[in-house]
Design a protein around this motif. Structure first.
Motif, mmCIF file in Angstrom:
data_model
loop_
_atom_site.group_PDB
_atom_site.id
_atom_site.type_symbol
_atom_site.label_atom_id
_atom_site.label_comp_id
_atom_site.label_asym_id
_atom_site.label_seq_id
_atom_site.Cartn_x
_atom_site.Cartn_y
_atom_site.Cartn_z
ATOM 1 N N GLU A 4 0.858 -1.252 0.055
ATOM 2 C CA GLU A 4 -0.039 -0.001 0.159
ATOM 3 C C GLU A 4 1.139 1.455 -0.128
ATOM 4 O O GLU A 4 1.762 1.401 0.856
ATOM 5 N N SER A 5 0.614 2.058 -0.882
ATOM 6 C CA SER A 5 1.304 3.212 -0.886
ATOM 7 C C SER A 5 0.712 4.500 0.166
ATOM 8 O O SER A 5 -0.247 4.329 0.800
ATOM 9 N N PRO A 6 1.716 5.256 0.639
ATOM 10 C CA PRO A 6 1.301 6.408 1.546
ATOM 11 C C PRO A 6 -0.022 7.013 0.939
ATOM 12 O O PRO A 6 -0.942 7.581 1.878
ATOM 13 N N ILE A 7 -0.082 7.502 -0.047
ATOM 14 C CA ILE A 7 -1.497 8.098 -0.750
ATOM 15 C C ILE A 7 -2.682 7.132 -0.663
ATOM 16 O O ILE A 7 -3.764 7.566 -0.326
ATOM 17 N N GLU A 8 -2.425 5.996 -0.890
ATOM 18 C CA GLU A 8 -3.487 4.919 -0.591
ATOM 19 C C GLU A 8 -3.819 4.770 0.674
ATOM 20 O O GLU A 8 -5.066 4.746 1.384
ATOM 21 N N PHE A 9 -2.841 4.606 1.603
ATOM 22 C CA PHE A 9 -3.097 4.620 3.062
ATOM 23 C C PHE A 9 -3.930 5.945 3.644
ATOM 24 O O PHE A 9 -4.900 5.556 4.368
ATOM 25 N N ALA A 10 -3.717 6.960 3.218
ATOM 26 C CA ALA A 10 -4.165 8.355 3.567
ATOM 27 C C ALA A 10 -5.695 8.220 3.026
ATOM 28 O O ALA A 10 -6.770 8.669 3.831
ATOM 29 N N GLU A 11 -6.021 7.725 1.763
ATOM 30 C CA GLU A 11 -7.412 7.627 1.366
ATOM 31 C C GLU A 11 -8.021 6.743 1.953
ATOM 32 O O GLU A 11 -9.311 6.794 2.400
ATOM 33 N N ARG A 12 -7.420 5.682 2.510
ATOM 34 C CA ARG A 12 -8.107 4.573 3.476
ATOM 35 C C ARG A 12 -8.596 5.147 4.770
ATOM 36 O O ARG A 12 -9.690 4.979 5.261
ATOM 37 N N VAL A 13 -7.529 6.213 5.322
ATOM 38 C CA VAL A 13 -8.180 6.687 6.733
ATOM 39 C C VAL A 13 -8.986 7.673 6.454
ATOM 40 O O VAL A 13 -9.904 7.714 7.413
ATOM 41 N N ARG A 14 -8.831 8.320 5.470
ATOM 42 C CA ARG A 14 -9.847 9.356 5.120
ATOM 43 C C ARG A 14 -11.465 8.806 4.900
ATOM 44 O O ARG A 14 -12.440 9.349 5.559
ATOM 45 N N ASP A 15 -11.499 7.514 4.502
ATOM 46 C CA ASP A 15 -12.493 6.704 4.206
ATOM 47 C C ASP A 15 -13.087 6.648 5.770
ATOM 48 O O ASP A 15 -14.457 6.804 6.085
ATOM 49 N N ILE A 16 -12.208 6.243 6.685
ATOM 50 C CA ILE A 16 -12.893 5.979 8.152
ATOM 51 C C ILE A 16 -13.455 6.935 8.769
ATOM 52 O O ILE A 16 -14.265 7.009 9.266
ATOM 53 N N ILE A 17 -12.574 8.122 8.773
ATOM 54 C CA ILE A 17 -13.047 9.058 9.169
ATOM 55 C C ILE A 17 -14.524 9.791 8.617
ATOM 56 O O ILE A 17 -15.171 10.228 9.364
ATOM 57 N N SER A 18 -14.328 9.856 7.305
ATOM 58 C CA SER A 18 -15.494 10.481 6.760
ATOM 59 C C SER A 18 -16.791 9.569 6.923
ATOM 60 O O SER A 18 -18.151 9.961 7.077
ATOM 61 N N THR A 19 -16.559 8.380 7.116
ATOM 62 C CA THR A 19 -17.762 7.631 7.383
ATOM 63 C C THR A 19 -18.344 7.553 8.797
ATOM 64 O O THR A 19 -19.485 7.734 9.025
ATOM 65 N N ARG A 20 -17.441 7.786 9.766
ATOM 66 C CA ARG A 20 -17.826 7.934 11.140
ATOM 67 C C ARG A 20 -18.535 9.287 11.289
ATOM 68 O O ARG A 20 -19.365 9.494 12.111
#
Length: 277
Positions: free
Chosen positions: A221-237
């Motif tokens: 996983e690239s840092p950009i993909e990692f950042a997007e995955r965490v953004r998904d988690i925050i946005s959903t919550r």
């Protein structure tokens, strides 16, 4: 409400100044006391807004190799989080009385400042971040990876800096209730002083804060993909909508080279996903 904040500042300064200057030979004790006092003054700020804040999840602990990242609506995000835990935050350097607080009081908890207009600051700040997350006695590091205040309806693209530190990333989701007041700070239209006065003269500042499960970068996983995955988690919550915008567009138009790099990075990311499938 101004009276509440005035009393808070009197209590804070009458305690902070002696602690800061008279305990220089007792660093550990001084750090602990300054940490408690910063949390105290932030609590007075929240009280001056008639703040009603609900915290969900375990309170952040102080340990190395972790960084906390949160969505960003206003500088009060920092104050609301700081009253619970004395975070060391990375933040844009501000002028005026806010800048004075940054260079004096907030540096006592290890905060790191940057100047968006100076490119050379990036390398210096990156080194400071790496050094900070390795420190056993350092306060937890807090980063707002959007890089700008957003209106609490959306999340814009996360900068990858927080996701390149080789440590666990702890997402924090913040959601404000706009029934009583809009907590969004539009720094291009309103000074922070006027923003605070608006909050103090409102009925209440109501919000929820969720401390979510720590995340680690996955193999491949690239840092950009990692950042997007965490953004998904925050946005959903927090119930926020993700948008493919860079927060820096708020300050300046991107150069052709910058747009080309973004397009190339996105294309490479999509290619990797297709290859994995």
């Amino acid at each position: 409400m101004v009276l509440v904040l005035t009393i808070g500042w009197i209590i804070f300064l009458s305690s902070f100044i002696p602690v800061h200057f008279l305990l220089k030979g007792h660093d550990k004790l001084r750090k602990n006391l300054e940490r408690c006092l910063v949390e105290l003054i932030c609590s007075f700020f929240v009280a001056s807004w008639t703040g009603v804040v609900k915290y969900h999840g375990p309170r952040p602990s102080m340990r190395p190799k972790q960084v906390f990242v949160a969505n960003h609506t206003s500088m009060i995000d920092f104050i609301i989080l700081e009253q619970m835990t004395a975070f060391a935050v990375i933040m844009q350097k501000h002028p005026g009385w806010v800048g004075l607080l940054q260079s004096t009081i907030l540096e006592s908890v290890g905060c790191i400042w940057f100047n968006r207009s100076e490119a050379k600051d990036r390398e210096i700040v990156t080194k400071k971040l790496r050094d900070h997350v390795l420190g056993v006695d350092n306060n937890p590091l807090l980063i707002f990876p959007e890089g700008t205040c957003v209106n609490n309806h959306y999340t814009v693209m996360f900068k990858k800096g927080a996701f390149e530190l080789g440590c666990s990333v702890c997402p924090v989701a913040i959601k404000y209730n706009k029934i009583f007041v809009d907590a969004f700070w539009n720094s291009k239209k309103q000074s922070f002083t006027m923003h605070l006065l608006q909050l103090m003269t409102s009925w209440a500042v109501v919000c929820d804060v969720w401390y979510l499960e720590p995340q680690n970068i996955r193999p491949g996983e690239s840092p950009i993909e990692f950042a997007e995955r965490v953004r998904d988690i925050i946005s959903t919550r927090a119930g926020l909508k993700k948008v493919p915008w860079d927060g820096y567009l708020k300050y300046s138009r991107p150069s052709p080279k910058h747009r080309e790099r973004k397009q190339q990075s996105f294309a490479e990311s999509m290619l990797r996903r297709l290859e994995e499938k």
